[in-house]
Design an enzyme around this catalytic site. Sequence first.
Site, PDB file in Angstrom:
ATOM      1  N   LYS A   1      -0.691  14.613  26.626  1.00 42.98           N
ATOM      2  CA  LYS A   1       0.564  14.621  25.857  1.00 42.98           C
ATOM      3  C   LYS A   1       1.285  15.909  26.217  1.00 42.98           C
ATOM      4  O   LYS A   1       0.740  17.006  26.009  1.00 42.98           O
ATOM      5  CB  LYS A   1       0.239  14.585  24.360  1.00 42.98           C
TER       6      LYS A   1
ATOM      7  N   TYR B   1      -3.431  17.984  24.880  1.00 42.96           N
ATOM      8  CA  TYR B   1      -2.053  18.361  24.520  1.00 42.96           C
ATOM      9  C   TYR B   1      -1.648  19.597  25.319  1.00 42.96           C
ATOM     10  O   TYR B   1      -2.209  20.671  25.120  1.00 42.96           O
ATOM     11  CB  TYR B   1      -2.044  18.663  23.022  1.00 42.96           C
TER      12      TYR B   1
END
EC number: 4.2.1.41
Length: 309
Positions: free
Chosen positions: A163, A138
Site C-alpha cells: 500500500k 505500507y
Amino acid sequence: MSNQRQAPSGILGFPIVPFNENGNIEEKGLIRNIEFLLDNGLEAIFIACGSGEFHALSRKEYERLVELAVSVTDGRVPVYTGVGGNVSEAIEKAQISEKHGADGYLILPPYLIEGEQEGLYEYYKAIIQSTELNAILYQRANAVLQLDALQKLVEFPQVVAVKDGVGNNDLNIELTQTIGNRIAWLNGMPMAEVTMPVYIPLGFNSYSSAISNYIPHISRQFYEALLKGDKQSVNNIYEDVILPINRIRKKRKGYAVSLIKAGMEIVGLPVSRAVRPPIVEVEHEHYNELKAILKKALEKYPPNKKVSL
Ligand SMILES: O=C([O-])C(=O)C[C@H](O)[C@@H](O)C(=O)[O-]
C-alpha cells in the site's frame, strides 16, 4: 479468515473509532460505521489502522475492535487490522488478529526510528512470519522499501500487497514493473481518490477511501467513471467534491482522521467528533465549509438512501 492468499481489491474501507463523552470507545457507532461501509459495497474493512487512531488504542481496546470488526463483517469481505510500531507489540497484535479470525494485517511503520533497508527487511520479516495471516506492507514515512528489500519480502507467501502512502512514482514504476502481479498494489495516499487517475496505469487498482465513511456512493461513482474513461464525470466529481474536501483536509494536521468524523456527523451517522491526542477536532469554520460542500454534493449526487442535512 478466508485463508486465501489474495489481496483485497476495489475500494477499501477504513472505519474510524468513535469515542463517547468519557473518551471511551462507542461500540454502537463503530458497528454502524462498519455496516454502512458494507451496505455501500466497500470491498474490505481495515480496522485499527491510521484512521482508526491505532496510535492511541490500548491493547484491550485493540483486541475488542478486532473482535467486533470480524463479527460485524461476518465473512462478507476480508478484515485487515493495523499492526506496527514496536516490533514485539506488532507481533502481539498480529497474533490477536489471527486469534479473532482476521484475514490479514496492514503493517504500519516502526515507531519513530529510521532504518536502513536491511533493518526494514528484518522488521517486516519478523511481523510477517509471526502468523499465517496475509500481510500488506505500507510504504509510509520512515518505512519505504526499495526494490531489493521488497523483492526479498515478496518471497514470503503471506505478503499479498503493498500500500503506497508516499507517492514516489519513480519508485512505484520500478517496483510494479519488476515485481508485477505477484502482489497487488494499493493506493494509500492521503485522500487516495485525488491521485487514483495517476495510479491506475501503474497497476494500482485499489485504494483506501477516507471519504467512503460518509459519502461512499460518490467515491464509487468516481472510481467507476475512472475505470470507464468517463473524463467528464471524473472532472465534475473532482471539482464538486474531491478537491474541495482535500483542500480542507490539508488545513490542519490530523484532519486525515478528524475530518472523517466531522463528515460522518454531518451526514447523520451516530459518531461524535471526539478524537484522541495528538489529533485535534475539526475547527468550527472548517466544519461549516465541509457541511456546505456536502450539502451541494448530496444534492447533485444523491445516495440511494436519503441523507438529510
Ligand atoms: O491507515 C489508514 O487509516 C489509511 O491509510 C486510510 C486512510 O483513509 C488514508 O488513505 C487517508 O489518509 O486518506
